[in-house]
Design a protein around this motif. Structure first.
Motif, PDB file in Angstrom:
ATOM      1  N   UNK A  58       0.854  -1.185   0.000  1.00 55.85           N
ATOM      2  CA  UNK A  58       0.000   0.000   0.000  1.00 55.85           C
ATOM      3  C   UNK A  58       0.889   1.233   0.000  1.00 55.85           C
ATOM      4  N   UNK A  59       0.525   2.222  -0.796  1.00 50.79           N
ATOM      5  CA  UNK A  59       1.220   3.509  -0.795  1.00 50.79           C
ATOM      6  C   UNK A  59       0.245   4.553  -0.262  1.00 50.79           C
ATOM      7  N   UNK A  60       0.639   5.220   0.816  1.00 49.67           N
ATOM      8  CA  UNK A  60      -0.240   6.174   1.498  1.00 49.67           C
ATOM      9  C   UNK A  60       0.149   7.621   1.214  1.00 49.67           C
ATOM     10  N   UNK A  86      -7.342   2.542  -2.860  1.00 47.40           N
ATOM     11  CA  UNK A  86      -7.627   1.724  -1.681  1.00 47.40           C
ATOM     12  C   UNK A  86      -8.980   2.063  -1.059  1.00 47.40           C
ATOM     13  N   UNK A  87      -9.369   3.323  -1.129  1.00 48.26           N
ATOM     14  CA  UNK A  87     -10.632   3.735  -0.517  1.00 48.26           C
ATOM     15  C   UNK A  87     -11.846   3.172  -1.255  1.00 48.26           C
ATOM     16  N   UNK A  88     -11.640   2.683  -2.474  1.00 51.53           N
ATOM     17  CA  UNK A  88     -12.739   2.118  -3.255  1.00 51.53           C
ATOM     18  C   UNK A  88     -12.846   0.599  -3.095  1.00 51.53           C
ATOM     19  N   UNK A  89     -11.962   0.023  -2.288  1.00 50.43           N
ATOM     20  CA  UNK A  89     -11.965  -1.425  -2.066  1.00 50.43           C
ATOM     21  C   UNK A  89     -12.694  -1.729  -0.763  1.00 50.43           C
ATOM     22  N   UNK A  90     -13.575  -2.712  -0.775  1.00 53.35           N
ATOM     23  CA  UNK A  90     -14.307  -3.092   0.436  1.00 53.35           C
ATOM     24  C   UNK A  90     -13.328  -3.491   1.537  1.00 53.35           C
ATOM     25  N   UNK A  91     -13.536  -3.031   2.772  1.00 52.33           N
ATOM     26  CA  UNK A  91     -12.625  -3.373   3.873  1.00 52.33           C
ATOM     27  C   UNK A  91     -12.551  -4.886   4.083  1.00 52.33           C
ATOM     28  N   UNK A  99      -7.045  10.261  -5.778  1.00 45.89           N
ATOM     29  CA  UNK A  99      -6.725   9.112  -4.920  1.00 45.89           C
ATOM     30  C   UNK A  99      -5.666   9.493  -3.889  1.00 45.89           C
ATOM     31  N   UNK A 100      -5.870   9.040  -2.652  1.00 44.57           N
ATOM     32  CA  UNK A 100      -4.942   9.353  -1.563  1.00 44.57           C
ATOM     33  C   UNK A 100      -4.162   8.128  -1.081  1.00 44.57           C
ATOM     34  N   UNK A 101      -4.738   6.945  -1.252  1.00 45.45           N
ATOM     35  CA  UNK A 101      -4.056   5.705  -0.871  1.00 45.45           C
ATOM     36  C   UNK A 101      -4.203   4.705  -2.006  1.00 45.45           C
ATOM     37  N   UNK A 102      -3.173   3.919  -2.228  1.00 38.44           N
ATOM     38  CA  UNK A 102      -3.140   3.044  -3.400  1.00 38.44           C
ATOM     39  C   UNK A 102      -2.709   1.636  -3.005  1.00 38.44           C
ATOM     40  N   UNK A 103      -3.478   0.648  -3.447  1.00 41.04           N
ATOM     41  CA  UNK A 103      -3.053  -0.742  -3.357  1.00 41.04           C
ATOM     42  C   UNK A 103      -2.319  -1.082  -4.650  1.00 41.04           C
ATOM     43  N   UNK A 104      -1.097  -1.568  -4.511  1.00 44.77           N
ATOM     44  CA  UNK A 104      -0.303  -1.968  -5.670  1.00 44.77           C
ATOM     45  C   UNK A 104      -0.216  -3.487  -5.688  1.00 44.77           C
ATOM     46  N   UNK A 105      -0.455  -4.053  -6.847  1.00 43.16           N
ATOM     47  CA  UNK A 105      -0.474  -5.514  -7.014  1.00 43.16           C
ATOM     48  C   UNK A 105       0.415  -5.873  -8.201  1.00 43.16           C
ATOM     49  N   UNK A 106       1.307  -6.828  -8.003  1.00 36.03           N
ATOM     50  CA  UNK A 106       2.124  -7.347  -9.102  1.00 36.03           C
ATOM     51  C   UNK A 106       1.969  -8.858  -9.121  1.00 36.03           C
ATOM     52  N   UNK A 107       1.612  -9.401 -10.276  1.00 39.30           N
ATOM     53  CA  UNK A 107       1.461 -10.852 -10.427  1.00 39.30           C
ATOM     54  C   UNK A 107       2.400 -11.354 -11.513  1.00 39.30           C
TER      55      UNK A 107
END
Length: 527
Positions: free
Chosen positions: A306-308, A345-350, A443-451
């Motif tokens: 996560x990048x805040x 991140x704020x758009x992802x369900x907790x 956007x203020x917080x970001x989930x980063x995903x690498x597959x």
């Protein structure tokens, strides 16, 4: 024998890639042999003949003088045709999952190679290697090697990934520190090693080493290998494993009792540099649960963080999007090695995320830049139709944009996906992620995903580079008003199995280690 339709189409449309795979191709090969018209397509740069009953590589392979990628995995090939070595432009060679027993020394003539995959064959011995100036990865896993690769007279200055697991290797030579100066990810698990040379501890760029499943005589070391991370393993090698050469250790000097001195807070803090602050993992934020039984055969590796405290303006957000596109084309090798996805991140369900794979008809999401949901099957069909129409309209020989990645999932029985806690699919790698969690300038917080379907090391290499680029873009809070230096706040995220057992955490202490002197990484337990 009549010409195969794929060959006819490739010739008439002057295509640069051709893929022939599966049971239907096997049937044609059995009935009439391989269509030799393939080897008249001298403009193609990628040839993929995979998962068929092909037993031999025709001599005519040498006619494909512009070939850059030769993918012949999952066949029944018993001999390495030396005519392959005449392909001077070849960069990617994948002969994994065949029945090869010998590799000729002439492979050393292929100086443009960047990737060699000979895993899952029956190879007992490899020829002596010479210099490979462009080689990045070697995979020799699941063969019958009894000795390590002969690198005594070789230099591979850019090799970062070496897999040689599941063989019968008994001795690890110390020369690899000289021959592989850039090695970052090294997997020699499930062999017959009894010891490790102390020189290995001097491999300054090594981030991941897997020594599990060997026969070490040092029982403490064996236990450490099974339970601990690379840093602890490397520290033990440095302090307890004898050297076979007279190479001197590099790095920080040791303090009392042979322990390395840890950098002080003053060493870590720097006012005249960019600063990456890594916060310790917090389980109450989110975890990623990986269903390995589902993704194992499709895309088995994932890392997240996560990048805040993001701060975009119109220009920096545009550069942020362009940067991801550039990384996909370069370090991700057009998504062949890895795929990046970023989410607000704020758009992802907790709650926890789930990384799994589903049947194409069962996977449903609203893709980026689309207004309605699609199943994976519908999206694949829609994108394929769009790609063909666009290619013909523009009179191109190849697909562009997202359409050029469709072949990565062609014929797959399951599609990988990342779900949020509510069960909504937010990512469909390597094709797209969801419009519902799309990043924006606000956007203020970001989930980063690498597959990746290749290795966890590939994920780490890409993620490290992505975070470095984010830092240098200045999309986090400034250190102070008007400063030319930036800061980036990164939160660790765990990947666990469905029972909660840890699989990986990123960034670990061995991640985000940069050579640039203008970047400092500060690791903390709290903001």
């Amino acid at each position: 024998m009549s010409a195969w339709p794929e060959v006819t189409t490739a010739k008439s449309e002057n295509r640069h890639e051709i893929k022939l795979a599966g049971a239907a191709i096997s049937k044609r090969i059995t009935e009439g042999g391989l269509d030799k018209g393939i080897f008249q397509l001298t403009n193609i740069n990628l040839l993929n003949i995979s998962d068929t009953c092909l037993t031999a590589i025709p001599d005519e392979i040498s006619q494909l003088v512009n070939l850059q990628s030769l993918l012949l995995y999952g066949n029944k090939i018993t001999d390495f045709n030396e005519n392959i070595t005449s392909l001077k432009k070849l960069k990617v060679l994948d002969l994994s999952r065949n029945l090869l027993k010998n590799i000729p020394g002439s492979i050393n003539e292929m100086k443009e190679l960047t990737n060699i995959n000979l895993s899952s064959n029956e190879i007992e011995e490899m020829p002596k290697f010479t210099d490979f100036p462009n080689l990045l990865t070697i995979d020799m896993s699941n063969n019958k090697l009894t000795s390590f690769l002969d690198l005594e007279n070789a230099v591979m200055p850019h090799l970062t990934d070496l897999k040689i697991k599941s063989n019968s290797i008994e001795v690890l030579p110390s020369c690899i520190i000289r021959s592989l100066p850039s090695l970052k990810n090294f997997d020699i698990s499930d062999n017959r090693l009894k010891s490790v040379p102390g020189e290995i501890a001097n491999m300054g760029k090594l981030k991941e080493i897997n020594l599990k499943g060997n026969k070490f005589t040092d029982k403490r070391f064996m236990k450490l290998v099974d339970q601990c991370r690379t840093k602890q393993v490397m520290d033990y090698i440095r302090d307890h494993c004898p050297k076979t050469d007279q190479a001197q250790p590099t790095g920080k000097s040791k303090g009392k009792k042979g322990k390395r001195e840890e950098p002080t807070a003053e060493d870590q803090e720097c006012d005249l540099c960019h600063s990456m602050k890594i916060l310790h993992v917090e389980d109450d934020i989110l975890r990623v649960k990986i269903v390995e039984s589902q993704v194992a055969g499709v895309r088995p590796f994932i890392l997240c963080c996560i990048v805040n405290d993001l701060s975009f303006d119109e220009t920096s957000f545009k550069k942020f999007i362009q940067m991801q596109t550039k990384l996909h084309d370069t370090i991700c090798d057009k998504r062949n090695i890895a795929t990046i996805a970023t989410h607000d991140l704020e758009k992802i369900a907790p709650g926890d995320l789930v990384y799994t794979a589903k049947a194409p008809s069962a996977l449903k999401l609203t893709p980026l830049s689309r207004v309605k949901p699609y199943s994976g099957e519908q999206l694949f069909q829609q994108l394929t139709a769009e790609a063909e129409a666009l290619r013909k309209e523009k009179k191109r020989n190849v697909y562009s944009g997202i359409h050029k990645y469709l072949y990565l999932l062609e014929g797959k029985p399951l599609y990988p996906c990342l779900e949020d806690a509510s069960g909504k699919v937010i990512s469909f790698p390597p094709i797209t992620n969801s419009e519902d969690t799309k990043m924006s300038q606000n956007s203020k917080s970001m989930l980063v995903e690498v597959t990746s379907h290749t290795s966890l090391g590939a994920c780490k290499t890409v993620m490290n580079k992505l975070l470095q680029e984010c830092l240098l873009l200045g999309i986090g809070p400034e250190l102070e008003p008007g400063s030319i230096y930036h800061t980036l706040i990164v939160q660790q995220v765990k990947v666990v199995d469905p029972e909660g057992n840890l699989k990986n955490v990123y960034p670990s202490r061995t991640d985000c280690v940069y050579e640039a002197t203008n970047i400092k990484v500060v690791r903390s337990n709290k903001k």
